[in-house]
Write a protein that holds these residues in place. Structure first.
Motif, PDB file in Angstrom:
ATOM      1  N   MET A  71     129.282  -8.696 109.012  1.00 35.75           N
ATOM      2  CA  MET A  71     130.084  -9.162 110.076  1.00 35.75           C
ATOM      3  C   MET A  71     129.047  -9.581 110.941  1.00 35.75           C
ATOM      4  N   SER A  72     127.847  -9.461 111.163  1.00 37.09           N
ATOM      5  CA  SER A  72     126.472 -10.024 112.227  1.00 37.09           C
ATOM      6  C   SER A  72     126.289 -11.392 111.394  1.00 37.09           C
ATOM      7  N   ILE A  73     126.079 -11.588 110.022  1.00 36.88           N
ATOM      8  CA  ILE A  73     126.326 -12.735 109.541  1.00 36.88           C
ATOM      9  C   ILE A  73     127.071 -13.705 109.659  1.00 36.88           C
ATOM     10  N   PHE A  74     127.878 -13.331 109.413  1.00 40.48           N
ATOM     11  CA  PHE A  74     129.544 -14.209 110.042  1.00 40.48           C
ATOM     12  C   PHE A  74     129.686 -13.952 111.107  1.00 40.48           C
ATOM     13  N   ILE A  75     129.247 -13.533 112.371  1.00 48.47           N
ATOM     14  CA  ILE A  75     129.289 -13.839 113.447  1.00 48.47           C
ATOM     15  C   ILE A  75     127.854 -14.405 113.867  1.00 48.47           C
ATOM     16  N   THR A  76     127.075 -15.101 113.097  1.00 51.93           N
ATOM     17  CA  THR A  76     125.151 -15.282 113.190  1.00 51.93           C
ATOM     18  C   THR A  76     125.794 -16.901 113.576  1.00 51.93           C
ATOM     19  N   ILE A  77     127.186 -17.045 111.549  1.00 57.29           N
ATOM     20  CA  ILE A  77     127.072 -18.236 111.506  1.00 57.29           C
ATOM     21  C   ILE A  77     128.035 -18.878 112.661  1.00 57.29           C
ATOM     22  N   LEU A  78     129.027 -18.215 113.312  1.00 54.98           N
ATOM     23  CA  LEU A  78     129.759 -19.404 114.553  1.00 54.98           C
ATOM     24  C   LEU A  78     129.060 -19.081 116.063  1.00 54.98           C
ATOM     25  N   ASP A 101     135.469  -1.108 115.089  1.00 53.42           N
ATOM     26  CA  ASP A 101     134.707  -1.392 115.412  1.00 53.42           C
ATOM     27  C   ASP A 101     134.637  -3.566 114.249  1.00 53.42           C
ATOM     28  N   ASP A 102     135.497  -2.860 113.877  1.00 49.97           N
ATOM     29  CA  ASP A 102     135.814  -4.810 112.908  1.00 49.97           C
ATOM     30  C   ASP A 102     136.958  -5.478 113.724  1.00 49.97           C
ATOM     31  N   LEU A 103     137.533  -4.962 114.189  1.00 48.44           N
ATOM     32  CA  LEU A 103     138.612  -4.741 115.357  1.00 48.44           C
ATOM     33  C   LEU A 103     137.935  -5.459 116.472  1.00 48.44           C
ATOM     34  N   GLY A 104     136.716  -4.455 116.520  1.00 47.26           N
ATOM     35  CA  GLY A 104     136.451  -5.211 118.222  1.00 47.26           C
ATOM     36  C   GLY A 104     135.640  -7.243 118.113  1.00 47.26           C
ATOM     37  N   ALA A 105     135.130  -6.694 116.122  1.00 46.70           N
ATOM     38  CA  ALA A 105     134.141  -7.932 116.031  1.00 46.70           C
ATOM     39  C   ALA A 105     135.832  -9.013 116.355  1.00 46.70           C
ATOM     40  N   ILE A 106     136.563  -8.654 115.465  1.00 45.78           N
ATOM     41  CA  ILE A 106     137.591  -9.867 115.970  1.00 45.78           C
ATOM     42  C   ILE A 106     138.299 -10.391 117.086  1.00 45.78           C
ATOM     43  N   ILE A 107     138.234  -9.539 117.685  1.00 41.23           N
ATOM     44  CA  ILE A 107     138.933  -9.837 119.593  1.00 41.23           C
ATOM     45  C   ILE A 107     137.245 -10.703 120.150  1.00 41.23           C
ATOM     46  N   VAL A 108     136.495 -10.480 119.205  1.00 46.34           N
ATOM     47  CA  VAL A 108     134.907 -10.832 120.084  1.00 46.34           C
ATOM     48  C   VAL A 108     135.201 -12.586 119.352  1.00 46.34           C
ATOM     49  N   ILE A 109     135.535 -12.379 117.884  1.00 46.04           N
ATOM     50  CA  ILE A 109     135.261 -13.843 117.718  1.00 46.04           C
ATOM     51  C   ILE A 109     136.401 -14.778 118.464  1.00 46.04           C
ATOM     52  N   ALA A 110     137.699 -14.022 118.149  1.00 45.74           N
ATOM     53  CA  ALA A 110     139.063 -15.143 118.702  1.00 45.74           C
ATOM     54  C   ALA A 110     138.703 -15.224 120.381  1.00 45.74           C
ATOM     55  N   VAL A 111     137.635 -14.191 121.145  1.00 43.07           N
ATOM     56  CA  VAL A 111     137.557 -15.048 122.913  1.00 43.07           C
ATOM     57  C   VAL A 111     136.148 -15.958 122.679  1.00 43.07           C
ATOM     58  N   PHE A 112     134.877 -15.402 121.926  1.00 40.80           N
ATOM     59  CA  PHE A 112     134.356 -16.152 122.464  1.00 40.80           C
ATOM     60  C   PHE A 112     133.175 -17.226 121.622  1.00 40.80           C
ATOM     61  N   TYR A 113     134.017 -16.884 120.404  1.00 38.02           N
ATOM     62  CA  TYR A 113     133.571 -17.960 119.775  1.00 38.02           C
ATOM     63  C   TYR A 113     134.515 -19.044 118.931  1.00 38.02           C
ATOM     64  N   THR A 146     119.042 -18.133 128.026  1.00 38.18           N
ATOM     65  CA  THR A 146     117.924 -18.966 127.323  1.00 38.18           C
ATOM     66  C   THR A 146     119.553 -19.519 126.349  1.00 38.18           C
ATOM     67  N   THR A 147     118.871 -19.888 125.233  1.00 35.49           N
ATOM     68  CA  THR A 147     119.934 -21.154 124.186  1.00 35.49           C
ATOM     69  C   THR A 147     121.060 -19.855 123.185  1.00 35.49           C
ATOM     70  N   THR A 148     119.974 -18.526 122.844  1.00 34.60           N
ATOM     71  CA  THR A 148     120.712 -18.115 122.325  1.00 34.60           C
ATOM     72  C   THR A 148     121.297 -16.720 122.738  1.00 34.60           C
ATOM     73  N   GLN A 149     122.042 -16.532 123.881  1.00 34.49           N
ATOM     74  CA  GLN A 149     122.678 -15.907 124.740  1.00 34.49           C
ATOM     75  C   GLN A 149     123.939 -15.830 124.024  1.00 34.49           C
ATOM     76  N   ASN A 150     124.073 -16.500 123.185  1.00 33.27           N
ATOM     77  CA  ASN A 150     125.528 -16.876 122.382  1.00 33.27           C
ATOM     78  C   ASN A 150     125.873 -15.607 121.403  1.00 33.27           C
ATOM     79  N   GLY A 151     125.031 -15.737 120.785  1.00 39.71           N
ATOM     80  CA  GLY A 151     124.495 -14.049 119.738  1.00 39.71           C
ATOM     81  C   GLY A 151     124.567 -12.880 120.435  1.00 39.71           C
ATOM     82  N   ALA A 152     124.971 -12.561 121.186  1.00 35.17           N
ATOM     83  CA  ALA A 152     125.193 -11.163 121.831  1.00 35.17           C
ATOM     84  C   ALA A 152     126.419 -10.503 120.867  1.00 35.17           C
ATOM     85  N   GLY A 153     127.642 -11.101 119.926  1.00 38.31           N
ATOM     86  CA  GLY A 153     127.963  -9.991 119.274  1.00 38.31           C
ATOM     87  C   GLY A 153     127.802 -10.485 118.256  1.00 38.31           C
ATOM     88  N   ILE A 154     126.154 -10.138 117.544  1.00 36.00           N
ATOM     89  CA  ILE A 154     125.631  -9.794 116.269  1.00 36.00           C
ATOM     90  C   ILE A 154     125.317  -8.765 116.208  1.00 36.00           C
TER      91      ILE A 154
END
Length: 383
Positions: free
Chosen positions: A334-341, A156-168, A113-121
């Protein structure tokens, strides 16, 4: 378990910061739905140098937050819970499960779907909120549970940082990225030459942030990689890394994160706000944080212990792991932060934020009530 002075100071700052975050979030939601809501919301949308005030907070000030996360992660690696495989294995396994299972639940509802990009949230955990809720339980909380939840949230934050760098990261300007990395290499050289003066690192960090901002890679990543070239030395109170980490704790906890929370939760809630919760995106966020987080953390911790990769610390029970998993569902910052990306559509972002607030509130309440019951039950059963 004896807690170190550095860990205690970190825990206390995060505790107070978490309670402040709760207050400013409620205040921001109130103002965004008050008679002054138009003026209040437009304040954060005001143009400042070609970007909105909120954009400067998210891409600028939050880099300092990530710098602090990087410094704390470095300290954990050298002297803390991540300094040995034995100590680090349990929170690493737990964090991995706490990221993988929520993302899987989200994708089960949104794949294709168009929202699958939100998997990191739903993969994220808010350190300040999680520790803030845990602190409300007082002295009954075992020291090992405090350490486990803190280490879990940092990983967890480190994981979120990696997710941001790779997928967003959408498009990359390799010239700007090369310049940013070149500055990092130069600063690494200063580190190797034992240059302890903080000023060249901060000036280099600002330059690196500028080129990273224009490279397509999210600029906040600068904070994390900068942290690992700040001289650590022996990690003592006189080291450059310690001084910077100590200096940043209060501005981040009591200014930057509250400002981020205020700017990103000025949500005008319409009468039909609940209709957006039927969307797979919102359901994926709520299920991922409320169900996926505790399930993933408990399941992967159990697998790790059963397979002999890690062991439960003294006085830490499986009931504690489940409670920590519930608090891990407080995604918020972090969830809101990833949402914006992840999304560009304002309506999708709005309903995602509402889902995050609901899921984080439920996770906080469930975690608090559950742990309070478990800890009180243990106390009354003690002869």
């Amino acid at each position: 378990m004896k807690l170190t002075k550095t860990f205690t100071a970190f825990f206390e700052n995060e505790k107070s910061g978490g309670l402040l975050l709760l207050f400013v979030t409620i205040l921001s939601l109130y103002l965004a739905n008050s008679p002054f809501h138009i003026e209040y919301i437009s304040l954060w949308e005001k143009d400042l140098g070609g970007h909105s005030v909120t954009h400067w907070i998210n891409d600028g000030l939050m880099t300092i937050f990530f710098l602090l996360i990087g410094l704390e992660l470095e300290r954990e690696i050298y002297h803390g819970e991540l300094s040995s495989i034995k100590n680090a294995s349990l929170p690493i396994m737990a964090a991995f499960g706490g990221m993988l299972v929520p993302a899987a639940l989200f994708l089960a509802l949104n794949f294709g779907t168009t929202t699958q990009n939100g998997a990191g949230i739903p993969m994220a955990t808010d350190i300040a909120f999680a520790i803030g809720i845990l602190s409300l339980l007082g002295s009954k909380v075992p020291a090992s549970l405090k350490v486990f939840l803190t280490a879990l949230a940092v990983i967890d934050d480190l994981g979120a940082i990696i997710v941001i760098a790779v997928f967003y990261t959408t498009s990359i300007s390799f010239v700007n990225l090369a310049i940013a990395l070149g500055i990092w290499v130069f600063l690494f050289g200063l580190n190797r030459l034992k240059v302890y003066n903080l000023i060249p690192y901060l000036i280099g960090g600002v330059a690196m942030w500028y080129f990273m901002l224009n490279s397509g890679v999210h600029a906040t990543i600068t904070g994390v990689i900068l942290a690992f070239v700040i001289p650590f030395g022996d990690g003592g109170e006189k080291s450059t890394s310690y001084k910077l980490q100590h200096f940043l704790h209060k501005p981040v906890a009591f200014f930057i994160l509250p400002l981020f929370a205020i700017a990103n939760t000025c949500i005008a809630i319409e009468t039909d706000w609940h209709q957006g919760l039927n969307h797979p995106n919102a359901l994926g966020i709520i299920l991922g944080l409320v169900i996926g987080k505790p399930l993933g953390i408990l399941l992967f911790s159990f697998i790790g212990v059963s397979a002999g990769y890690c062991a439960l610390p003294k006085k830490l029970k499986w009931t504690h792991i489940l409670g920590a998993g519930m608090l891990g569902g407080i995604g918020f910052t972090m969830s809101i932060f990833i949402t914006i990306l992840a999304f560009k559509d304002p309506e999708v972002i709005l309903f995602s934020k509402i889902a995050i607030l609901i899921a984080s509130a439920l996770s906080g309440v469930f975690g608090f009530v559950y742990l309070k019951y478990i800890l009180s039950k243990k106390k009354t059963s003690t002869p």
